[in-house]
Design an enzyme around this catalytic site. Structure first.
Site: not given
Length: 387
Positions: A165, A237, A324, A352-353
């Site tokens: 990332s 967030r 992702d 993505h994580d």
């Protein structure tokens, strides 16, 4: 009120002289840092952590770079000074992919960060927090600060630079901007340049923070907790967390189920992550690092990213996560095509994580990359492992 539900302080930034130092070490840049967009930072301190020992030839050092809300604590338990366990703990340690019995592993907190490195929450030369006076920085500026850390440690050339990332963006910049100082680069879950969709998503998150009445133009660090921009950062967030996970995973975990109080379970999940970040992060850092990702372009001033990557002599390992949606596989394919590296795919339902959660798959890629450095040998001469 349960401890985990306590109202956050005005900033979750680490405070020198107040909070435990933990495992941090510090490097002071030898002079002012000139910034890509103009301006100068007159003094910069970088917090970092290390594992293992640097060998006599300084040939076994590996640089590990964190993502947006990470920090230098890449490995190890939660402890005084470090509210969370290491974000890549399964990768770093004796016998692990980044084997600290053979390697010297370094993880710095990024320039503009809030966990010991100079950033918006730290003290400027006039004795007050930088706050709203903090300048715009870029990915290249972040790497310039990390070059100074390498110099301070006596590392002329990293055996490998590894990041995902935002950490992957810095790994790209290391390879293209300082090819003589990188033996190999491992780039995970990022692109070579920011896309319109990413910029749009990030712009909304930044707007959520700077439109919070508690933002005060960025000069909130000396205010009481209730007067800071915690609500804005929490909203940012929540938006980010949705983009970090896959639609399939969110549906399987939460669907449209509700809690006994009537709140949707997925909304409760997002609230949890918002509150957790507020207790360990700084809104000014969120803004400055997000803006750096919005302007990310490894080809800026180099004829475009494809030309810059084609000209880079550093060997690449490039991987993306198949679920992702923030940094989809096509972006890693562009990097792979421009560098001649095969595209490696991390299979995950985590979106993505996945570059953080799929430790075994990432470990296999890192082992392979380190093994390729010396034709099958690791940086210290031991046999490398295949994935």
């Amino acid at each position: 009120m349960p401890a985990g539900d306590r109202a956050p302080a005005v900033s979750g930034a680490w405070r020198a002289g107040v909070d435990p130092v933990g495992r941090r070490r510090f490097a002071e840049l030898p002079g002012p840092l000139r910034l890509e967009r103009g301006g100068v930072l007159p003094g910069v301190r970088v917090a970092y952590e290390t594992w293992g020992r640097l060998d006599a030839a300084a040939s076994n050092a590996v640089l590990v770079l964190h993502a947006l809300t990470g920090d230098s604590h890449a490995a190890g338990p939660a402890e005084p000074g470090h509210p969370s366990a290491g974000w890549w703990d399964g990768l770093i340690g004796p016998g692990r992919a980044l084997d600290t019995e053979r390697l010297f592993v370094v993880s710095p907190n990024v320039l503009g960060g809030c966990q010991g490195t100079t950033g918006p929450a730290t003290t400027a030369p006039d004795g007050h927090p930088w706050g709203g006076r903090w300048p715009e920085i870029t990915i290249a500026d972040q790497v310039s600060a990390e070059v100074a850390v390498a110099d301070a440690l006596g590392v002329r050339r990293w055996a490998a630079v590894v990041g995902g990332s935002m950490g992957g963006m810095r790994a790209l910049e290391w390879a293209v901007g300082h090819p003589d100082r990188v033996g190999r680069v491992v780039v995970l879950a990022c692109g070579a340049t920011a896309t319109a969709e990413q910029i749009g998503l990030y712009a909304v998150q930044v707007r959520a923070i700077i439109d919070d009445p508690g933002w005060h133009g960025g000069d909130y660090h000396r205010l009481p907790a209730a007067q800071g921009p915690a609500a804005g950062m929490g909203l940012a967030r929540r938006m980010a967390q949705i983009s970090y996970r896959s639609e399939e995973e969110l549906e399987d975990r939460f669907a449209a189920r509700t809690r006994p109080d009537g709140q949707f379970e997925v909304a409760s999940y997002l609230d949890h992550h918002a509150g957790k970040l507020a207790r360990r992060f700084d809104a000014g850092t969120y803004v400055t690092l997000t803006r750096a990702m919005m302007t990310q372009d490894v080809g800026r001033g180099r004829g475009g990213f494809a030309a810059a990557l084609r000209a880079c002599p550093v060997p690449f390992t490039v991987a993306g996560v198949d679920s992702d949606r923030l940094y989809p596989l096509r972006l890693q394919q562009e990097i792979a095509a421009s560098t001649g590296a095969p595209l490696r795919v991390i299979h995950s339902r985590s979106g993505h994580d996945g570059f953080l959660t799929e430790t075994d798959q990432v470990a296999a890629l890192v082992r392979e990359a380190l093994g390729a450095l010396r034709g099958g040998d690791s940086p210290t001469g031991s046999p490398g492992s295949s994935p």
